[in-house]
Design a protein around this motif. Structure first.
Motif, short mmCIF file in Angstrom:
data_model
loop_
_atom_site.label_atom_id
_atom_site.label_comp_id
_atom_site.label_asym_id
_atom_site.label_seq_id
_atom_site.Cartn_x
_atom_site.Cartn_y
_atom_site.Cartn_z
N VAL A 13 0.83 -1.21 0.00
CA VAL A 13 0.00 0.00 0.00
C VAL A 13 0.86 1.26 0.00
O VAL A 13 0.51 2.27 -0.62
N ASN A 14 2.02 1.21 0.66
CA ASN A 14 2.86 2.42 0.75
C ASN A 14 3.41 2.88 -0.60
O ASN A 14 3.91 3.99 -0.72
N TRP A 45 -0.02 7.84 0.98
CA TRP A 45 0.21 6.40 0.97
C TRP A 45 1.51 5.97 1.64
O TRP A 45 1.61 4.86 2.17
#
Length: 326
Positions: A10-11, A290
């Motif tokens: 997700v990052n 994010w």
């Protein structure tokens, strides 16, 4: 039919989003999928910020003993180790797909990939070398670093549906199941050294030296960028296909890459617009939102260390924890 996929947690969704936007602009006929090596339902996510692209979470592709891989690997190793498993999943579940192309998420595609698809008519597998000419200075990275990390850069690899490519993917899955580690002392750097066997083990493997492919800090000593009539070129007359922004950090926009000291913006004004473009696209695609999310599959380093020690001492995890705490 051509499918392009990337992998991220997700990052890194801003990077994957940016890659997808460039593909949609340059190659709208290609399908694009983000392989998500993470979980969405465990996070408090603003869904309005999610990329408007297909997300295929890693638990949906049924990797054997995926939990064991999570025990062994850090986030970089894990995101790399699942790469051949996604290729395998697409080959087995998408018979409509002829070509499968993998790009790292920190890439922008700048041109129609017709040169690549043409090569996939003749070849089963396409890879690119980090460099095609030697370094002639004492900067970092040097040729020894390339030897340590791999002659080819596997931020990109493309295959055509074929018996040879299927055998390659099967072999690659077996190697990366346990041996996708960053362990330079033992000759391992995630998937890249294993991939050096591709031209030896499998048929019709193209080592493509096209100077517009996989342009990045490691080969900018041999490639000058220029913009003509809204199109980017390498060394004046070679169309830039895709640029790999490996090691670029939006928090340090004055640095080309955290992995080197050869290329800087002062001495290479030709690349400044390319990095300004990338920075602005990342910001537009919510990089600042994010980047702070943690991957659900990565255990804290302390727990991971206990798991590795347990493998050799064969003690219960709880007992090892007591030993480490004492």
């Amino acid at each position: 039919m051509t499918l392009i996929f990337t992998l991220c947690s997700v990052n890194y969704l801003a990077q994957a989003h940016t890659l997808g936007d460039s593909l949609r602009e340059q190659n709208p006929d290609f399908e694009y999928i983000i392989g998500l090596v993470d979980k969405l339902d465990t996070k408090d996510i603003d869904k309005s910020k999610l990329p408007d692209y297909q997300l295929l979470e890693v638990d949906k592709i049924n990797i054997p003993d995926f939990a064991g891989m999570c025990d062994r690997y850090d986030i970089t190793e894990l995101n790399t180790a699942v790469k051949p498993y996604y290729f395998d999943y697409f080959l087995k579940n998408r018979p409509d797909i002829t070509n499968i192309i993998y790009f790292d998420p920190d890439i922008i595609v700048f041109d129609k990939l017709s040169h690549l698809t043409s090569n996939l008519v003749e070849y089963n597998i396409v890879v690119t070398p980090h460099i095609t000419t030697p370094y002639n200075d004492d900067k970092w990275q040097n040729e020894e670093d390339v030897v340590n990390t791999g002659v080819f850069n596997f931020g990109f690899v493309a295959i055509k549906r074929s018996e040879s490519a299927a055998r390659m993917i099967d072999w690659w899955c077996k190697k990366l199941y346990e041996e996708c580690k960053i362990d330079l002392c033992n000759g391992l750097f995630v998937d890249q050294h294993w991939a050096e066997f591709f031209p030896a083990f499998f048929e019709k493997v193209l080592i493509d030296k096209h100077l517009g492919y996989n342009v990045a800090y490691w080969n900018l000593h041999e490639r000058v960028c220029s913009l003509k009539n809204e199109k980017w070129f390498i060394n004046e007359n070679i169309r830039l296909q895709f640029f790999h922004y490996s090691g670029y950090l939006i928090a340090k926009p004055q640095e080309v890459s955290k992995y080197q000291n050869r290329i800087d913006f002062e001495h290479r004004p030709d690349i400044v617009p390319l990095f300004e473009l990338y920075k602005n696209k990342l910001l537009t695609n919510n990089e600042l939102y994010w980047k702070n999310f943690k991957c659900d599959y990565i255990k804290p380093k302390k727990v991971k260390r206990l798991v590795r020690v347990r493998k050799y001492l064969k003690l219960p995890l709880e007992k090892l924890a007591q030993i480490f705490e004492s």
